[in-house]
Design a protein around this motif. Structure first.
Motif, PDB file in Angstrom:
ATOM      1  N   ALA A 215      42.659  45.363  30.017  1.00 54.83           N
ATOM      2  CA  ALA A 215      42.008  44.464  29.051  1.00 54.83           C
ATOM      3  C   ALA A 215      42.632  43.081  29.229  1.00 54.83           C
ATOM      4  O   ALA A 215      43.732  42.833  28.714  1.00 54.83           O
ATOM      5  CB  ALA A 215      42.193  44.963  27.624  1.00 54.83           C
ATOM      6  N   PRO A 216      41.987  42.159  29.940  1.00 46.96           N
ATOM      7  CA  PRO A 216      42.618  40.877  30.279  1.00 46.96           C
ATOM      8  C   PRO A 216      42.542  39.818  29.188  1.00 46.96           C
ATOM      9  O   PRO A 216      43.057  38.717  29.370  1.00 46.96           O
ATOM     10  CB  PRO A 216      41.816  40.433  31.506  1.00 46.96           C
ATOM     11  N   GLU A 257      37.778  35.571  30.232  1.00 42.59           N
ATOM     12  CA  GLU A 257      38.892  36.199  30.936  1.00 42.59           C
ATOM     13  C   GLU A 257      38.412  37.283  31.889  1.00 42.59           C
ATOM     14  O   GLU A 257      38.944  37.431  32.991  1.00 42.59           O
ATOM     15  CB  GLU A 257      39.877  36.815  29.929  1.00 42.59           C
ATOM     16  N   VAL A 258      37.401  38.054  31.470  1.00 40.22           N
ATOM     17  CA  VAL A 258      36.924  39.169  32.289  1.00 40.22           C
ATOM     18  C   VAL A 258      36.263  38.686  33.580  1.00 40.22           C
ATOM     19  O   VAL A 258      36.552  39.183  34.674  1.00 40.22           O
ATOM     20  CB  VAL A 258      35.946  40.054  31.491  1.00 40.22           C
ATOM     21  N   GLU A 259      35.378  37.698  33.481  1.00 41.23           N
ATOM     22  CA  GLU A 259      34.620  37.241  34.652  1.00 41.23           C
ATOM     23  C   GLU A 259      35.516  36.703  35.762  1.00 41.23           C
ATOM     24  O   GLU A 259      35.388  37.110  36.925  1.00 41.23           O
ATOM     25  CB  GLU A 259      33.577  36.197  34.245  1.00 41.23           C
ATOM     26  N   PRO A 260      36.455  35.782  35.460  1.00 47.14           N
ATOM     27  CA  PRO A 260      37.316  35.295  36.549  1.00 47.14           C
ATOM     28  C   PRO A 260      38.257  36.365  37.092  1.00 47.14           C
ATOM     29  O   PRO A 260      38.606  36.325  38.278  1.00 47.14           O
ATOM     30  CB  PRO A 260      38.090  34.142  35.910  1.00 47.14           C
ATOM     31  N   ILE A 272      35.668  49.154  38.058  1.00 39.36           N
ATOM     32  CA  ILE A 272      34.440  49.107  37.262  1.00 39.36           C
ATOM     33  C   ILE A 272      34.588  48.004  36.221  1.00 39.36           C
ATOM     34  O   ILE A 272      35.573  47.983  35.471  1.00 39.36           O
ATOM     35  CB  ILE A 272      34.174  50.444  36.554  1.00 39.36           C
ATOM     36  N   ASN A 273      33.640  47.102  36.170  1.00 35.00           N
ATOM     37  CA  ASN A 273      33.624  46.055  35.153  1.00 35.00           C
ATOM     38  C   ASN A 273      32.724  46.523  34.010  1.00 35.00           C
ATOM     39  O   ASN A 273      31.503  46.550  34.142  1.00 35.00           O
ATOM     40  CB  ASN A 273      33.108  44.739  35.739  1.00 35.00           C
ATOM     41  N   SER A 274      33.334  46.897  32.892  1.00 36.96           N
ATOM     42  CA  SER A 274      32.567  47.427  31.758  1.00 36.96           C
ATOM     43  C   SER A 274      32.435  46.395  30.638  1.00 36.96           C
ATOM     44  O   SER A 274      32.279  46.757  29.471  1.00 36.96           O
ATOM     45  CB  SER A 274      33.210  48.701  31.223  1.00 36.96           C
ATOM     46  N   TYR A 275      32.499  45.132  30.994  1.00 36.05           N
ATOM     47  CA  TYR A 275      32.435  44.052  30.001  1.00 36.05           C
ATOM     48  C   TYR A 275      31.280  44.235  29.014  1.00 36.05           C
ATOM     49  O   TYR A 275      30.139  44.448  29.409  1.00 36.05           O
ATOM     50  CB  TYR A 275      32.301  42.709  30.726  1.00 36.05           C
TER      51      TYR A 275
END
Length: 382
Positions: A215-216, A257-260, A272-275
């Motif tokens: 969790a960034p 934070e998630v995208e970069p 896996i990107n579960s944003y």
């Protein structure tokens, strides 16, 4: 009405209520309805759940009512210790009417909040407990709050000490003495089914795969560790552990934070990107099915702790003594500093430049080292 006028009006209403009811320091031997107000964020609410269990252990037949923000309604959802949850939207007049109608015997204010104390006094609650900050300055302990708390029972809340234990100290006037800080959260069967379908769709198998959640982001962005460093950590994990599956998690407000982070990852094959995919209920079920959670000091860390899942907490500017979980399966990474910039009770008054410096002071090598130490404790093999 300006702020000064509003503060005066709030004080006047509190004084009138206190005089009408003879203050709020009565000794209630067998309370039938107990109110706990915790208006802080997700992690703080989880750290308050030991209070709920302690109250129910002492008074199993009493009705426990919790007031908090709308998001935290999902945090305490299905908690058997909580009989009723009131989502406070800032409308104190409506809240006073609601509390008055419930005929509450004892009210407990978890953190200094003048309006919360005033609401309980105006609702005619005969016994109210509120914290007095010790060991440091808290900007939330305002002059108005200090004036209003003269009408209620007070207990010390020590800065720099373990916050869940300090919350439990607020129960002493009710005859409750306990140091049991175990946290409790629950999720629905539907959430668990959703997670199993999610795993099947992404070829994730519990037992075969080491499922690591990252969790960034954080509710308070000042605490966030740089996204490119989280990406480097993810690459290390998937390079070093052939059965590792990294799942990036984040709510709608966490895209910055998630995208970069995801963009900077070199090896995405097992990532896996579960944003923005999971509700809090589903997030709890996901965390329960994982093998480790890595994050800044934020809500997911405390979800994991409550569910018994190992955590790696990159605390940044946060005081590591006050709230982060620490045990054989819970590690914290603390930056080099003279003292923390952030405490539980100074989330609004701090040196932002120093807080940000502390958030960025932790290196990738330090976090990788902590990860490997925790993986070793858990018996993970490369």
């Amino acid at each position: 009405m300006n702020n000064r006028g509003q503060r005066f009006a709030l004080l006047l209403r509190s004084l009138i209520a206190a005089l009408r009811h003879g203050g709020a320091k009565k000794n209630i031997q067998n309370p039938q309805r107990i109110l706990v107000i915790q208006l802080a964020k997700l992690g703080d609410m989880i750290c308050t759940t030991p209070m709920f269990r302690a109250i129910k252990n002492k008074f199993p037949d009493a009705e426990l009512i919790v007031m908090g923000n709308l998001v935290n309604a999902q945090v305490v959802h299905l908690n058997p210790d909580v009989d009723q949850y009131i989502a406070f939207d800032g409308d104190s007049e409506s809240a006073v009417k609601r509390l008055r109608s419930l005929k509450i015997d004892v009210g407990i204010m978890c953190t200094p909040y003048a309006e919360g104390l005033a609401m309980m006094l105006r609702a005619g609650i005969p016994s109210i407990v509120a914290p007095v900050v010790k060991g440091g300055h808290s900007p939330v302990e305002t002059k108005l709050y200090r004036m209003i708390r003269h009408f209620v029972i007070t207990e010390p809340f020590r800065m720099g000490e373990y916050a869940p234990r300090e919350y439990l100290g607020l129960l002493r006037p009710m005859g409750i003495e306990t140091g049991d800080t175990k946290k409790y959260i629950y999720y629905s069967p539907e959430a668990s089914t959703f997670i199993q379908k999610f795993f099947a769709e992404h070829d994730v198998q519990q037992g075969r795969d080491r499922i690591i959640l990252i969790a960034p982001s954080a509710g308070n962005k000042i605490k966030v560790w740089p996204a490119d460093r989280f990406a480097a950590l993810s690459d290390h994990i998937t390079d070093a552990y052939s059965n590792a599956r990294v799942i990036i998690i984040g709510a709608k407000s966490d895209n910055a934070e998630v995208e970069p982070m995801y963009a900077a990852i070199k090896n995405r094959e097992r990532v896996i990107n579960s944003y923005n995919l999971f509700s809090i209920d589903k997030m709890k079920a996901l965390v329960a099915a994982s093998g480790m959670l890595i994050s800044n000091d934020s809500g997911p860390i405390y979800i994991a702790e409550a569910l018994g899942i190992p955590t790696l907490d990159i605390v940044g500017p946060v005081d590591e003594r006050e709230q982060p979980p620490i045990s054989e399966k819970h590690l914290v990474v603390v930056p080099k500093r003279d003292k923390p910039a952030l405490y539980v009770l100074n989330a609004k008054g701090y040196d932002a430049v120093e807080a940000r410096r502390q958030a960025e002071a932790t290196t990738v090598a330090e976090v990788i080292g902590a990860f490997e130490e925790l993986a070793g404790r858990l018996g993970w093999r490369k």
